[in-house]
Design a protein around this motif. Structure first.
Motif, mmCIF file in Angstrom:
data_model
loop_
_atom_site.group_PDB
_atom_site.id
_atom_site.type_symbol
_atom_site.label_atom_id
_atom_site.label_comp_id
_atom_site.label_asym_id
_atom_site.label_seq_id
_atom_site.Cartn_x
_atom_site.Cartn_y
_atom_site.Cartn_z
ATOM 1 N N VAL A 1 78.884 -46.786 -28.325
ATOM 2 C CA VAL A 1 78.135 -45.697 -28.949
ATOM 3 C C VAL A 1 76.713 -46.183 -29.178
ATOM 4 C CG1 VAL A 1 77.939 -44.177 -30.942
ATOM 5 C CG2 VAL A 1 80.207 -44.789 -30.056
ATOM 6 N N ASP A 2 75.754 -45.478 -28.587
ATOM 7 C CA ASP A 2 74.348 -45.837 -28.726
ATOM 8 C C ASP A 2 73.673 -45.096 -29.877
ATOM 9 O OD1 ASP A 2 74.405 -47.637 -26.497
ATOM 10 O OD2 ASP A 2 74.384 -45.889 -25.189
ATOM 11 N N SER A 3 74.055 -43.837 -30.104
ATOM 12 C CA SER A 3 73.498 -43.094 -31.238
ATOM 13 C C SER A 3 74.318 -41.837 -31.499
ATOM 14 C CB SER A 3 72.030 -42.721 -30.997
ATOM 15 O OG SER A 3 71.916 -41.834 -29.909
ATOM 16 N N VAL A 4 74.281 -41.405 -32.757
ATOM 17 C CA VAL A 4 74.900 -40.142 -33.167
ATOM 18 C C VAL A 4 73.988 -39.525 -34.215
ATOM 19 C CG1 VAL A 4 76.882 -39.014 -34.241
ATOM 20 C CG2 VAL A 4 77.249 -41.024 -32.798
ATOM 21 N N ILE A 5 73.666 -38.258 -34.030
ATOM 22 C CA ILE A 5 72.913 -37.505 -35.038
ATOM 23 C C ILE A 5 73.608 -36.165 -35.234
ATOM 24 C CG2 ILE A 5 70.687 -38.612 -34.619
ATOM 25 C CD1 ILE A 5 69.881 -36.159 -32.989
ATOM 26 N N GLY A 6 73.435 -35.563 -36.399
ATOM 27 C CA GLY A 6 74.087 -34.283 -36.611
ATOM 28 C C GLY A 6 73.670 -33.602 -37.884
ATOM 29 N N ASN A 7 74.258 -32.429 -38.068
ATOM 30 C CA ASN A 7 74.092 -31.674 -39.303
ATOM 31 C C ASN A 7 75.494 -31.236 -39.745
ATOM 32 O OD1 ASN A 7 74.773 -29.326 -37.834
ATOM 33 N ND2 ASN A 7 72.644 -28.852 -37.404
ATOM 34 N N ALA A 8 75.601 -30.230 -40.552
ATOM 35 C CA ALA A 8 76.892 -29.857 -41.134
ATOM 36 C C ALA A 8 77.949 -29.488 -40.085
ATOM 37 C CB ALA A 8 76.710 -28.703 -42.105
ATOM 38 N N GLN A 9 77.556 -28.798 -39.020
ATOM 39 C CA GLN A 9 78.552 -28.304 -38.063
ATOM 40 C C GLN A 9 78.308 -28.733 -36.621
ATOM 41 O OE1 GLN A 9 78.418 -24.065 -38.858
ATOM 42 N NE2 GLN A 9 80.171 -24.255 -40.227
ATOM 43 N N GLN A 10 77.332 -29.588 -36.386
ATOM 44 C CA GLN A 10 77.045 -30.022 -35.026
ATOM 45 C C GLN A 10 76.662 -31.488 -35.029
ATOM 46 O OE1 GLN A 10 73.932 -27.229 -34.003
ATOM 47 N NE2 GLN A 10 75.393 -26.027 -32.821
ATOM 48 N N ALA A 11 76.926 -32.135 -33.902
ATOM 49 C CA ALA A 11 76.498 -33.520 -33.724
ATOM 50 C C ALA A 11 76.239 -33.756 -32.242
ATOM 51 C CB ALA A 11 77.540 -34.505 -34.240
ATOM 52 N N VAL A 12 75.395 -34.731 -31.976
ATOM 53 C CA VAL A 12 75.087 -35.142 -30.609
ATOM 54 C C VAL A 12 75.256 -36.648 -30.550
ATOM 55 C CG1 VAL A 12 73.318 -35.272 -28.799
ATOM 56 C CG2 VAL A 12 73.422 -33.273 -30.311
ATOM 57 N N SER A 13 75.937 -37.114 -29.500
ATOM 58 C CA SER A 13 76.078 -38.558 -29.326
ATOM 59 C C SER A 13 75.553 -38.962 -27.960
ATOM 60 C CB SER A 13 77.535 -38.993 -29.470
ATOM 61 O OG SER A 13 78.310 -38.534 -28.380
ATOM 62 N N ARG A 14 75.106 -40.210 -27.904
ATOM 63 C CA ARG A 14 74.716 -40.829 -26.634
ATOM 64 C C ARG A 14 75.540 -42.099 -26.536
ATOM 65 N NH1 ARG A 14 70.973 -44.603 -25.144
ATOM 66 N NH2 ARG A 14 70.047 -44.617 -27.216
ATOM 67 N N ILE A 15 76.293 -42.219 -25.454
ATOM 68 C CA ILE A 15 77.134 -43.399 -25.257
ATOM 69 C C ILE A 15 76.823 -44.031 -23.908
ATOM 70 C CG2 ILE A 15 79.017 -42.418 -26.634
ATOM 71 C CD1 ILE A 15 80.560 -42.176 -23.880
ATOM 72 N N THR A 16 77.233 -45.271 -23.759
ATOM 73 C CA THR A 16 77.250 -45.922 -22.454
ATOM 74 C C THR A 16 78.719 -46.136 -22.121
ATOM 75 O OG1 THR A 16 75.142 -46.999 -22.897
ATOM 76 C CG2 THR A 16 76.459 -47.877 -21.074
ATOM 77 N N PHE A 17 79.101 -45.673 -20.948
ATOM 78 C CA PHE A 17 80.487 -45.713 -20.481
ATOM 79 C C PHE A 17 80.571 -46.727 -19.359
ATOM 80 C CE2 PHE A 17 83.992 -43.934 -17.910
ATOM 81 C CZ PHE A 17 84.962 -43.757 -18.886
ATOM 82 N N PHE A 18 81.511 -47.651 -19.470
ATOM 83 C CA PHE A 18 81.684 -48.714 -18.479
ATOM 84 C C PHE A 18 83.043 -48.548 -17.807
ATOM 85 C CE2 PHE A 18 79.282 -50.258 -22.107
ATOM 86 C CZ PHE A 18 78.134 -50.781 -21.519
ATOM 87 N N VAL A 19 83.050 -48.539 -16.475
ATOM 88 C CA VAL A 19 84.320 -48.479 -15.739
ATOM 89 C C VAL A 19 84.138 -49.153 -14.387
ATOM 90 C CG1 VAL A 19 83.920 -46.167 -14.774
ATOM 91 C CG2 VAL A 19 86.258 -47.008 -15.043
ATOM 92 N N ASP A 20 85.076 -50.007 -14.041
ATOM 93 C CA ASP A 20 85.109 -50.657 -12.730
ATOM 94 C C ASP A 20 83.770 -51.291 -12.340
ATOM 95 O OD1 ASP A 20 87.778 -49.877 -12.511
ATOM 96 O OD2 ASP A 20 87.253 -47.988 -11.547
#
Length: 123
Positions: A63-82
């Motif tokens: 998880v790189d970042s998460v921001i939000g308010n009462a009913q919404q949130a946005v996340s930015r992740i880095t996903f690693f596979v193979d």
């Protein structure tokens, strides 16, 4: 009650640990998951849980970042596979402490069009 940011952090932590019971507990029974690039839509907690459990490969995430308010949130992740990684940007809608909708974007890097300016720095 946990904030939207805390719930999304818990969601990603549960996914990363393959804690499927904990993961499912954060989802509304009628959650809808959508990926515009692949035109996939999954409706319902049990179907979305199966979608995640059966995802191929030995994947990990950060998880790189998460921001939000009462009913919404946005996340930015880095996903690693193979041996590869990609960035994911997810938009969450929450009601009564449960995730009701997830809109997932997996942008691919690309070369921008040429511009006649010296003010752009590439990284």
């Amino acid at each position: 009650m946990a904030s939207s940011e805390q719930i999304v952090q818990q969601y990603w932590q549960a996914a990363h640990r393959r804690d499927w019971a904990g993961f499912a507990a954060l989802l509304d029974e009628n959650v809808v998951y959508e990926v515009p690039q692949t035109r996939e839509r999954i409706r319902g907690r049990d179907h979305y849980l199966d979608f995640n459990i059966t995802y191929p490969g030995d994947w990990q995430l950060r998880v790189d970042s998460v921001i939000g308010n009462a009913q919404q949130a946005v996340s930015r992740i880095t996903f690693f596979v193979d041996g590869t990684s990609c960035e994911g940007i997810s938009f969450f809608t929450l009601q009564h402490g449960r995730i009701t909708h997830i809109l997932d974007y997996w942008p691919e890097p690309y070369d921008p069009p040429y511009r006649h300016t010296a003010h752009i720095e590439r990284y």
